[in-house]
Design an enzyme around this catalytic site. Structure first.
Site, PDB file in Angstrom:
ATOM      1  N   GLY A 187       0.834  -1.202   0.000  1.00 36.66           N
ATOM      2  CA  GLY A 187       0.000   0.000   0.000  1.00 36.66           C
ATOM      3  C   GLY A 187       0.862   1.243   0.000  1.00 36.66           C
ATOM      4  N   SER A 188       0.306   2.319   0.528  1.00 32.85           N
ATOM      5  CA  SER A 188       0.984   3.609   0.429  1.00 32.85           C
ATOM      6  C   SER A 188       2.128   3.731   1.438  1.00 32.85           C
ATOM      7  CB  SER A 188      -0.026   4.725   0.666  1.00 32.85           C
ATOM      8  OG  SER A 188      -0.537   4.610   1.980  1.00 32.85           O
TER       9      SER A 188
ATOM     10  N   THR B   3       0.813   4.616   5.066  1.00 28.35           N
ATOM     11  CA  THR B   3       0.303   3.480   5.842  1.00 28.35           C
ATOM     12  C   THR B   3       1.456   2.545   6.209  1.00 28.35           C
ATOM     13  OG1 THR B   3      -1.728   3.638   4.553  1.00 28.35           O
ATOM     14  CG2 THR B   3      -1.463   1.688   5.904  1.00 28.35           C
ATOM     15  N   GLY B   4       2.364   2.334   5.274  1.00 25.41           N
ATOM     16  CA  GLY B   4       3.517   1.462   5.540  1.00 25.41           C
ATOM     17  C   GLY B   4       4.341   1.976   6.713  1.00 25.41           C
TER      18      GLY B   4
ATOM     19  N   GLU C  52       5.627  -3.402   0.800  1.00 25.22           N
ATOM     20  CA  GLU C  52       5.728  -3.065  -0.625  1.00 25.22           C
ATOM     21  C   GLU C  52       4.958  -1.767  -0.805  1.00 25.22           C
ATOM     22  OE1 GLU C  52       7.695  -4.618  -2.550  1.00 25.22           O
ATOM     23  OE2 GLU C  52       8.037  -6.439  -1.409  1.00 25.22           O
TER      24      GLU C  52
ATOM     25  N   CYS D 139       2.041   0.394  -9.032  1.00 22.18           N
ATOM     26  CA  CYS D 139       3.200   0.899  -8.288  1.00 22.18           C
ATOM     27  C   CYS D 139       4.422   1.024  -9.183  1.00 22.18           C
ATOM     28  CB  CYS D 139       3.483  -0.003  -7.091  1.00 22.18           C
ATOM     29  SG  CYS D 139       3.741  -1.725  -7.558  1.00 22.18           S
TER      30      CYS D 139
HETATM   31  P1  NAD Z   1      -3.441   2.453   1.294  1.00 18.47           P
HETATM   32  O1  NAD Z   1      -2.176   2.577   2.061  1.00 18.47           O
HETATM   33  O2  NAD Z   1      -4.436   3.545   1.386  1.00 18.47           O
HETATM   34  O3  NAD Z   1      -4.238   1.141   1.739  1.00 18.47           O
HETATM   35  C1  NAD Z   1      -3.657  -0.140   1.635  1.00 18.47           C
HETATM   36  C2  NAD Z   1      -4.290  -1.061   2.663  1.00 18.47           C
HETATM   37  O4  NAD Z   1      -3.918  -0.645   3.982  1.00 18.47           O
HETATM   38  C3  NAD Z   1      -5.821  -1.082   2.644  1.00 18.47           C
HETATM   39  O5  NAD Z   1      -6.250  -2.409   2.829  1.00 18.47           O
HETATM   40  C4  NAD Z   1      -6.164  -0.225   3.855  1.00 18.47           C
HETATM   41  O6  NAD Z   1      -7.433  -0.498   4.401  1.00 18.47           O
HETATM   42  C5  NAD Z   1      -5.063  -0.602   4.814  1.00 18.47           C
HETATM   43  N1  NAD Z   1      -4.810   0.368   5.892  1.00 18.47           N
HETATM   44  C6  NAD Z   1      -5.087   1.688   5.910  1.00 18.47           C
HETATM   45  N2  NAD Z   1      -4.654   2.236   7.071  1.00 18.47           N
HETATM   46  C7  NAD Z   1      -4.080   1.239   7.784  1.00 18.47           C
HETATM   47  C8  NAD Z   1      -3.415   1.171   9.033  1.00 18.47           C
HETATM   48  N3  NAD Z   1      -3.247   2.251   9.799  1.00 18.47           N
HETATM   49  N4  NAD Z   1      -2.916  -0.009   9.445  1.00 18.47           N
HETATM   50  C9  NAD Z   1      -3.040  -1.109   8.665  1.00 18.47           C
HETATM   51  N5  NAD Z   1      -3.667  -1.116   7.462  1.00 18.47           N
HETATM   52  C10 NAD Z   1      -4.179   0.050   7.020  1.00 18.47           C
HETATM   53  O7  NAD Z   1      -3.021   2.163  -0.229  1.00 18.47           O
HETATM   54  P2  NAD Z   1      -3.948   2.081  -1.534  1.00 18.47           P
HETATM   55  O8  NAD Z   1      -4.380   3.451  -1.908  1.00 18.47           O
HETATM   56  O9  NAD Z   1      -4.952   1.015  -1.383  1.00 18.47           O
HETATM   57  O10 NAD Z   1      -2.890   1.561  -2.614  1.00 18.47           O
HETATM   58  C11 NAD Z   1      -2.127   2.399  -3.393  1.00 18.47           C
HETATM   59  C12 NAD Z   1      -0.698   2.453  -2.892  1.00 18.47           C
HETATM   60  O11 NAD Z   1      -0.148   1.137  -2.859  1.00 18.47           O
HETATM   61  C13 NAD Z   1       0.196   3.239  -3.830  1.00 18.47           C
HETATM   62  O12 NAD Z   1       1.069   4.043  -3.072  1.00 18.47           O
HETATM   63  C14 NAD Z   1       0.973   2.155  -4.564  1.00 18.47           C
HETATM   64  O13 NAD Z   1       2.207   2.557  -5.089  1.00 18.47           O
HETATM   65  C15 NAD Z   1       1.131   1.131  -3.480  1.00 18.47           C
HETATM   66  N6  NAD Z   1       1.417  -0.186  -4.069  1.00 18.47           N
HETATM   67  C16 NAD Z   1       2.677  -0.705  -3.939  1.00 18.47           C
HETATM   68  C17 NAD Z   1       2.989  -1.923  -4.528  1.00 18.47           C
HETATM   69  C18 NAD Z   1       4.365  -2.534  -4.412  1.00 18.47           C
HETATM   70  O14 NAD Z   1       4.510  -3.710  -4.722  1.00 18.47           O
HETATM   71  N7  NAD Z   1       5.379  -1.799  -3.985  1.00 18.47           N
HETATM   72  C19 NAD Z   1       2.010  -2.610  -5.243  1.00 18.47           C
HETATM   73  C20 NAD Z   1       0.744  -2.046  -5.358  1.00 18.47           C
HETATM   74  C21 NAD Z   1       0.452  -0.829  -4.753  1.00 18.47           C
END
Ligand code: NAD
Length: 493
Positions: free
Chosen positions: A224-225, A228-229, A246, A280
């Site tokens: 994810g973002s 959040t990471g 990731e 991503c």
């Molecule tokens: P996001 O971070 O908003 O959400 C991802 C997940 O995290 C969701 O399931 C969300 O509900 C959960 N989440 C939110 N807050 C949380 C918390 N505090 N604790 C635990 N979990 C929580 O990301 P998104 O908008 O769904 O995805 C897009 C992002 O993901 C982009 O930045 C993209 O580059 C990245 N991404 C990276 C890869 C990679 O392999 N590096 C692959 C795909 C997407």
């Protein structure tokens, strides 16, 4: 609650669960309307899921690796068996064209099979008259798997398949924007795994925080973002939990001097526009020698002008909407900011009017150095084409962001090989970009995360090392030795 509900359930301890928390509205990004409600679980139901995973963990870890392989293959077949249904949900909730959704479901089904080919054979580190030292890989226990909204299904499967093969049990949580296809997959897999081995929960973002901070979790695998990471990493550090993160990317593509821009433009365009830029490892910035900037920008703008943008259900659509209004607003704001600072838009540049979260493929030139559109991940269908005067300058600008996921070099092979080592990225592609494969590790550096996914290297993340060191008294060495039971080099079978 007027919207029709899709009857998908969570999977808790092998059983369907409708969830007792207020259901999550799921939007169709092509219309902006809520078309379904997903079940949502309460903190108590999350406890039930994690407890079921913890209860199932010892038995699953002790099960034969070949049995786990067979079950993974059965999971792949079960998913393939409901491909059209899952793809329909995926296209509707995420917005991607139906054929792309079908391809994602097929890839996910295949991924179970690819993962089943991997092996975690113990290694012999030393086998002498005085000692026998072996190394084995043991699972972490319960894995919290959290997936994003852009490729909800495959990015879930590339976590759960290796986690399960390594002997972990899993609690999987999809994004609240795209929960339905993953929940439906959980239903399809339910009969093919022992109860508690795979739990699929859904709810809002707080559920993700509840899951990753749960005391019974042994490892977190998150895609994810960056924001959040970072929050997850902070919490995990308190407990020394292993994490795979990731995260976001802002991949540069450097077109080397003298490259055949007419030939590469269509490939560069596809590499930037994949999943409407919500990928991503999409190309997010193009650096091209000043002599060729106008030509390449013109070619990309022509391609952008001809692209068919529309609803995922429309067979003519090449590019769907962005997943949410918020994401649409972010992309629009970054382009507006760049224009306010002097950039010029050659194609697109404004949200399409009407319902839905549509933003057209957009080509931007004359971007002043250091604008947010260059430095931050836009996660949309925008291609900034940036002129450079020498390749050192291009490499410097490519490396000037907090990200380090992918990068690419296009053109002169020797120069590309020379520059590849200077790019700060987990993967450097040459004459291609974003080509991810099940047998090749994928990982980021900097704010793009830590740890690897895919293939043997991804599988290792779901294990920890355990050493067994036996001293041999008076040089007594058993016939056959330890090496007869172990492979010297683990990996593919
Ligand atoms: P996001 O971070 O908003 O959400 C991802 C997940 O995290 C969701 O399931 C969300 O509900 C959960 N989440 C939110 N807050 C949380 C918390 N505090 N604790 C635990 N979990 C929580 O990301 P998104 O908008 O769904 O995805 C897009 C992002 O993901 C982009 O930045 C993209 O580059 C990245 N991404 C990276 C890869 C990679 O392999 N590096 C692959 C795909 C997407």
């Amino acid at each position: 609650m007027n919207a029709p509900s899709v009857a998908v359930t969570m999977t808790l301890g092998g059983h369907p669960a409708v969830g007792s928390a207020a259901p999550v509205p799921v939007e169709d990004p092509a219309t902006g309307d809520v078309f379904a409600y997903a079940p949502a679980c309460t903190p108590q139901e999350l406890d039930t899921a994690v407890a079921a995973a913890a209860l199932a963990a010892p038995g699953w870890a002790a099960s034969d690796e070949d049995e786990r392989r067979a079950r993974l293959r059965a999971c792949g077949a079960a998913l393939a068996g409901c491909l059209d249904e899952v793809a329909g949900l995926l296209s509707r909730e995420q917005g991607k064209p139906l054929r792309n959704a079908q391809a994602e479901v097929q890839l996910s089904a295949d991924w179970f099979g690819h993962t089943a080919e991997l092996t975690l054979a113990p290694e012999v580190l030393e086998d002498t008259d005085t000692s026998c030292i072996g190394l084995e890989r043991v699972p972490h226990g319960v894995v919290a798997a959290i997936a994003p909204s852009n490729f909800p299904l495959i990015l879930s499967v590339c976590k759960i398949a290796p986690a399960l093969l390594a002997g972990n049990t899993v609690v999987l949580k999809p994004s609240p924007q795209t929960p339905l296809s993953t929940l439906r997959m959980g239903e399809a897999l339910r009969d093919h795994l022992p109860p508690g081995v795979l739990n699929v929960v859904s709810g809002d973002h707080d559920l993700g925080a509840g899951l990753t901070s749960h005391p019974a979790i042994g490892m977190i695998s998150f895609t994810g973002s960056v924001a959040t990471g970072r929050a997850i990493a902070r919490g995990a550090a308190e407990r020394f939990l292993p994490v795979v993160l990731e995260l976001g990317g802002n991949d540069p593509a450097i077109v080397l001097p003298g490259a055949d821009v007419d030939a590469l433009a269509p490939r560069l365009f596809q590499a930037a526009l994949a999943n409407s830029g919500q990928f991503c490892a999409a190309v997010k910035r193009v650096y091209v020698h000043r002599d060729q900037t106008a030509r390449l920008a013109e070619l990309l703008a022509d391609l952008a002008g001809c692209a068919v943008v529309g609803a995922g259900a429309d067979p003519a659509s090449e590019f769907g909407p962005l997943v949410s209004r918020e994401q649409l607003g972010r992309v629009a704001a970054l382009v507006d900011d760049a224009v306010a600072r002097g950039a010029r838009v050659l194609s697109g540049g404004k949200p399409l009017g009407g319902p839905g979260h549509f933003y057209p493929p957009t080509v931007v030139v004359d971007l002043p150095e250091g604008t947010e559109l260059e430095l931050e991940e836009q996660f949309g269908p925008v291609i900034p084409v940036i002129a450079y005067d020498d390749v050192d300058e291009a490499v410097g600008r490519a490396n000037s962001t907090q990200y380090g996921l992918g990068a690419s070099l296009w053109g002169d092979e020797d120069l590309a090989d020379e520059l590849a080592g200077r790019l700060d990225a987990g993967t450097v592609w040459i004459d291609t970009h974003g080509d991810l494969r099940h047998n090749v590790p994928f990982s980021g550096t900097g704010s793009s995360g830590r740890g690897a996914e895919y293939g043997y290297w991804g599988l290792l993340e779901y294990t920890r090392i355990k050493v067994r060191h036996r001293a041999r008294v008076a040089g007594r060495r058993p016939a056959g030795g330890a090496s007869s039971a172990a492979h010297d080099r683990p990996g593919e079978r």
